[in-house]
Design an enzyme around this catalytic site. Structure first.
Site, mmCIF file in Angstrom:
data_model
loop_
_atom_site.group_PDB
_atom_site.id
_atom_site.type_symbol
_atom_site.label_atom_id
_atom_site.label_comp_id
_atom_site.label_asym_id
_atom_site.label_seq_id
_atom_site.Cartn_x
_atom_site.Cartn_y
_atom_site.Cartn_z
ATOM 1 N N SER A 40 -4.610 6.967 6.757
ATOM 2 C CA SER A 40 -3.869 8.150 6.344
ATOM 3 C C SER A 40 -4.626 9.422 6.735
ATOM 4 O O SER A 40 -4.894 9.634 7.904
ATOM 5 C CB SER A 40 -3.577 8.077 4.839
ATOM 6 O OG SER A 40 -2.573 8.978 4.463
ATOM 7 N N ASP A 95 -1.615 3.602 9.362
ATOM 8 C CA ASP A 95 -0.399 4.088 8.705
ATOM 9 C C ASP A 95 -0.315 5.607 8.571
ATOM 10 O O ASP A 95 -0.079 6.136 7.481
ATOM 11 C CB ASP A 95 -0.245 3.436 7.325
ATOM 12 C CG ASP A 95 1.229 3.224 6.980
ATOM 13 O OD1 ASP A 95 1.989 2.823 7.877
ATOM 14 O OD2 ASP A 95 1.629 3.478 5.837
ATOM 15 N N HIS A 135 1.400 1.429 1.763
ATOM 16 C CA HIS A 135 0.691 2.356 2.638
ATOM 17 C C HIS A 135 -0.774 1.957 2.838
ATOM 18 O O HIS A 135 -1.326 2.110 3.918
ATOM 19 C CB HIS A 135 0.801 3.745 2.008
ATOM 20 C CG HIS A 135 0.141 4.848 2.764
ATOM 21 N ND1 HIS A 135 0.275 5.022 4.127
ATOM 22 C CD2 HIS A 135 -0.669 5.862 2.342
ATOM 23 C CE1 HIS A 135 -0.411 6.095 4.502
ATOM 24 N NE2 HIS A 135 -0.994 6.609 3.442
#
Length: 344
Positions: A153, A178, A305
């Site tokens: 992220s 992700d 996630h």
């Protein structure tokens, strides 16, 4: 702590009950005996069953101290950068598998975990990138071993920026977990609402861990028991736990994390892997880049996630396969007897 606190690539669906397991990988879910009560099931776990040691990296000429966790003793270094609101311990379960073939270093970024800096709220991409470069140089000097930068992220953006600078020798691989520029940029307008809607205060660590799995977005109870406590601090005035990192106060930096990320990622000269939890996330630049074979992309199904937390064994296998297929060793030499390279 939850995926959507950082960059809501998709809406996460809370677990319907504490026994719901449809989103779990059987290999990554710890046993849940019926006799366990909530206090036991969600009690914190120590990191040293997964990493081998921890250390503080003191930055010369400042009061900045960056905390790292280390695992393994041989092979290239898998240098892990967590997402916003997470900590280095989000890689704990994965590290316990990766360390069988490679070394792992997971860093607590500025304003996160056990790291302490002169300005914990400065989460600009420039500052975060400078921090990582400084830590790498402090640890390894001018002759580092082969390094694979792995970023989740927000940490994925930091990893890309560090790799693009080309100031750290021997960066032989880049893995972004992700995060895609197009989706992230379009989601920023929802960030404050998402942050304000999450549970803010917890009466105990156990309650925070339970919420992260049942009402938040982590799928793996064992990983949550390790990582969640490091994302919290005790509020003396309210006599409860709250978040270590006040992400809502860092809005001025959010755009900088993701703007131009796709082109920068594609420009990095080393082997690259984009690891996603869904198929609908590639923007135009990445779609073209993938068609041209500029990077490898893998989609991990049935996960949220935080792929490295939800399915740590699969995540570790993917990282080791990436090392093997690209012949990355301690000094850029292939390591024999790694897992068979995956097919793309």
């Amino acid at each position: 702590m939850e995926p959507s606190t950082l960059h809501p690539l998709r809406e996460e669906v809370p677990e319907e009950s504490e026994d719901s397991s449809s989103a779990f990988s059987p290999s990554s879910v710890p046993p849940r005996p019926a006799s366990q009560n909530s206090l036991q099931k969600y009690s914190p776990l120590d990191w040293f069953g997964y990493f081998d040691k921890e250390d503080d990296i003191v930055i010369e000429g400042s009061t900045n101290v960056f905390h790292i966790f280390e695992a393994g003793s041989e092979g290239p270094v898998v240098f892990c950068l967590h997402g916003g609101g997470y900590s280095g311990l989000s890689f704990a379960l994965s590290a316990s598998k990766i360390k069988e073939k490679a070394r792992v270093v997971a860093m607590d970024l500025r304003g996160h975990g056990k790291s302490s800096t002169e300005n914990d709220l400065d989460l600009s991409i420039e500052t975060l990138c400078n921090d990582v470069v400084t830590v790498l140089k402090t640890i390894y000097g001018d002759s580092p071993p082969a390094i694979i930068l792995v970023g989740h992220s927000m940490g994925g953006s930091v990893a890309v920026h560090v790799a693009a600078r080309k100031v750290i020798p021997n960066v032989h691989g880049l893995v972004v977990v992700d995060v895609v520029e197009g989706t992230a940029m379009s989601s920023l307008i929802h960030m404050q609402k998402i942050l304000s809607n999450r549970m803010q205060f917890f009466s105990s660590m156990e309650k925070a861990i339970e919420w992260s799995v049942r009402g938040g977005s982590l799928r793996n109870v064992e990983s949550a028991r390790i990582s969640v406590p490091s994302t919290l601090k005790f509020d003396e005035s309210k006599k409860c736990y709250t978040y270590r990192t006040p992400l809502e106060e860092t809005e001025s930096y959010w755009k900088g994390w993701y703007e131009g990320l796709s082109d920068k990622f594609l420009s990095c000269p080393m082997p690259k892997l984009l690891l996603l939890a869904g198929t609908d996330r590639l923007d135009r630049a990445l779609t073209i880049g993938q068609m041209q074979g500029k990077f490898q992309m893998l989609v991990v199904r049935h996960t949220g996630h935080a792929i490295q937390e939800d399915v740590p064994e699969e995540f570790a296998s993917i990282i080791l396969n990436f090392i093997s297929r690209n012949r990355i060793g301690p000094h850029g030499v292939m390591i024999p007897a790694l897992l068979r390279p995956s097919q793309t």
